[in-house]
Design an enzyme around this catalytic site. Structure first.
Site, mmCIF file in Angstrom:
data_model
loop_
_atom_site.group_PDB
_atom_site.id
_atom_site.type_symbol
_atom_site.label_atom_id
_atom_site.label_comp_id
_atom_site.label_asym_id
_atom_site.label_seq_id
_atom_site.Cartn_x
_atom_site.Cartn_y
_atom_site.Cartn_z
ATOM 1 N N SER A 118 0.878 -1.181 0.000
ATOM 2 C CA SER A 118 0.000 0.000 0.000
ATOM 3 C C SER A 118 0.908 1.222 0.000
ATOM 4 C CB SER A 118 -0.848 -0.016 1.280
ATOM 5 O OG SER A 118 -1.454 1.243 1.499
ATOM 6 N N TYR A 150 -1.739 -1.482 10.848
ATOM 7 C CA TYR A 150 -1.943 -1.698 9.410
ATOM 8 C C TYR A 150 -0.785 -1.082 8.619
ATOM 9 C CZ TYR A 150 -3.717 -1.434 4.668
ATOM 10 O OH TYR A 150 -3.831 -1.560 3.311
HETATM 11 N N1 LIG Z 1 -8.795 -0.679 -0.773
HETATM 12 C C1 LIG Z 1 -7.776 0.123 -0.530
HETATM 13 O O1 LIG Z 1 -7.919 1.344 -0.402
HETATM 14 C C2 LIG Z 1 -6.385 -0.446 -0.448
HETATM 15 C C3 LIG Z 1 -5.299 0.434 -0.533
HETATM 16 C C4 LIG Z 1 -4.009 -0.074 -0.445
HETATM 17 C C5 LIG Z 1 -3.813 -1.433 -0.287
HETATM 18 N N2 LIG Z 1 -4.879 -2.264 -0.210
HETATM 19 C C6 LIG Z 1 -4.621 -3.707 -0.018
HETATM 20 O O2 LIG Z 1 -5.253 -4.429 -1.064
HETATM 21 C C7 LIG Z 1 -5.468 -5.779 -0.642
HETATM 22 C C8 LIG Z 1 -6.867 -6.211 -1.055
HETATM 23 O O3 LIG Z 1 -7.812 -5.459 -0.330
HETATM 24 P P1 LIG Z 1 -9.144 -4.874 -0.985
HETATM 25 O O4 LIG Z 1 -9.040 -3.413 -0.957
HETATM 26 O O5 LIG Z 1 -9.433 -5.559 -2.261
HETATM 27 O O6 LIG Z 1 -10.192 -5.265 0.179
HETATM 28 P P2 LIG Z 1 -11.413 -6.281 0.216
HETATM 29 O O7 LIG Z 1 -12.383 -5.991 -0.848
HETATM 30 O O8 LIG Z 1 -11.882 -6.214 1.643
HETATM 31 O O9 LIG Z 1 -10.738 -7.709 -0.046
HETATM 32 C C9 LIG Z 1 -9.933 -8.333 0.926
HETATM 33 C C10 LIG Z 1 -9.708 -9.784 0.549
HETATM 34 O O10 LIG Z 1 -8.868 -10.372 1.556
HETATM 35 C C11 LIG Z 1 -9.454 -11.592 1.985
HETATM 36 N N3 LIG Z 1 -9.200 -11.837 3.392
HETATM 37 C C12 LIG Z 1 -9.417 -11.010 4.441
HETATM 38 N N4 LIG Z 1 -9.178 -11.636 5.604
HETATM 39 C C13 LIG Z 1 -8.800 -12.902 5.271
HETATM 40 C C14 LIG Z 1 -8.434 -14.047 6.018
HETATM 41 N N5 LIG Z 1 -8.411 -14.063 7.371
HETATM 42 N N6 LIG Z 1 -8.106 -15.191 5.363
HETATM 43 C C15 LIG Z 1 -8.154 -15.222 4.010
HETATM 44 N N7 LIG Z 1 -8.494 -14.173 3.238
HETATM 45 C C16 LIG Z 1 -8.822 -13.038 3.873
HETATM 46 C C17 LIG Z 1 -10.952 -11.416 1.758
HETATM 47 O O11 LIG Z 1 -11.535 -12.695 1.508
HETATM 48 P P3 LIG Z 1 -12.592 -13.415 2.496
HETATM 49 O O12 LIG Z 1 -13.443 -12.368 3.116
HETATM 50 O O13 LIG Z 1 -13.312 -14.378 1.586
HETATM 51 O O14 LIG Z 1 -11.730 -14.132 3.477
HETATM 52 C C18 LIG Z 1 -10.991 -10.585 0.494
HETATM 53 O O15 LIG Z 1 -11.010 -11.392 -0.657
HETATM 54 C C19 LIG Z 1 -5.219 -5.793 0.871
HETATM 55 O O16 LIG Z 1 -3.960 -6.348 1.132
HETATM 56 C C20 LIG Z 1 -5.234 -4.309 1.248
HETATM 57 O O17 LIG Z 1 -4.446 -4.033 2.381
HETATM 58 C C21 LIG Z 1 -6.157 -1.803 -0.289
#
Ligand SMILES: NC(=O)c1ccc[n+]([C@@H]2O[C@H](COP(=O)([O-])OP(=O)(O)OC[C@H]3O[C@@H](n4cnc5c(N)ncnc54)[C@H](OP(=O)(O)O)[C@@H]3O)[C@@H](O)[C@H]2O)c1
Length: 259
Positions: free
Chosen positions: A131, A144
């Protein structure tokens, strides 16, 4: 070509899956939500395997690796992760340990095990999702931000080791700013700036990874935001981030109560 995608059931991970399936890749998808995984297996078509796993549990992380063993995976996408909002003294310790297990420990284990396999074949790509938070410390989301610093620094160190070895194995780190996904609901905040879409983040990262680039930082503003920390004193930057985080509102529209 075949990829393992963690956190494939939502957001950026779901977009990675759709974009690679469209390119004709075989996929192994994982997440906790088995129903969603089955749905994706049907809707994406092609050669899709699924494995439900809770990556906060070490045994599940190893189970995912064993499931992939011998299947000639070409790309590991360590995407699963989430954030927790609040003052460090207030955030729930158990929640935080689970988050560290997913954001750091699971990514660390899979990176090491797949890297060893990739090195043996002198082929393979690791795409770690960090991130923009990885470039700074993050008051009010301290653990985080710390976890994403770990992902970024670990990945960069591996990149240098691979470079010294003149290896054909590649590593890329995705460092997005705000992306419109389920992330905010889970963290209990909403963005103070306009997010990009999950599709934009995934497409950008895949292009960088498939071209063997290390950094994937989508968007000029975010790029500038990741350069600024080099010129601003750390304490001043922490004060700026505190104010940015404090301005974030909870998903129900109320300002988070901060002491
Ligand atoms: N959205 C943002 O603004 C942003 C910015 C920078 C970086 N990121 C990073 O991008 C990545 C993806 O996040 P996203 O934004 O796409 O969020 P999201 O829509 O909430 O997706 C998160 C994913 O992680 C999985 N996950 C969460 N807890 C888990 C667990 N205990 N075991 C296995 N899988 C788990 C969830 O699957 P299940 O619920 O099916 O387990 C889901 O598929 C993350 O690493 C996040 O830190 C996001």
């Amino acid at each position: 070509m075949k990829a393992l995608i963690t956190g494939a059931t939502s957001g950026i991970g779901q977009s990675f899956a759709a974009k690679l399936a469209k390119r004709g890749w075989s996929l192994i998808l994982t997440g906790r939500n088995e129903e969603k995984l089955r749905e994706m297996q049907k809707s994406l078509g092609g050669n899709i395997e699924i494995i439900a796993a809770d990556l906060a549990k070490k045994e599940d992380v190893f189970r995912v690796y064993e499931f992939c063993r011998g299947k000639d995976v070409d790309m590991l996408i360590n995407n699963a992760g989430y954030g927790l909002f609040g003052k460090f003294e207030d955030t729930d310790l158990e929640d935080e340990i689970n988050m560290i297990n997913v954001n750091i420990t699971a990514l660390h284990i899979l990176t090491k095990l797949f890297l060893r396999d990739f090195k043996k074949r002198d082929h393979g790509t690791i795409l770690n999702v960090a991130s923009a938070a990885g470039f700074m410390s993050g008051p009010l989301m301290a653990a985080y931000y710390g976890s994403k610093n770990y992902v970024l620094k670990l990945s960069l160190a591996i990149w240098e080791e691979l470079r010294r070895d003149r290896s054909n194995v590649k590593i890329t780190v995705l460092c997005p700013g705000p992306v419109d996904t389920n992330f905010n609901n889970r963290a209990g905040v909403s963005f103070s700036v306009k997010p990009i879409t999950a599709d934009q983040a995934a497409e950008y990262a895949l292009k960088k990874a498939l071209n063997g680039k290390f950094f994937a930082i989508p968007g000029l503003t975010v790029k500038l935001g990741t350069i600024a920390p080099r010129f601003v004193p750390q304490k001043m930057l922490a004060a700026v981030v505190y104010n940015i985080q404090k301005a974030k509102k909870t998903s129900d529209g109320k300002e988070k109560a901060l002491k």
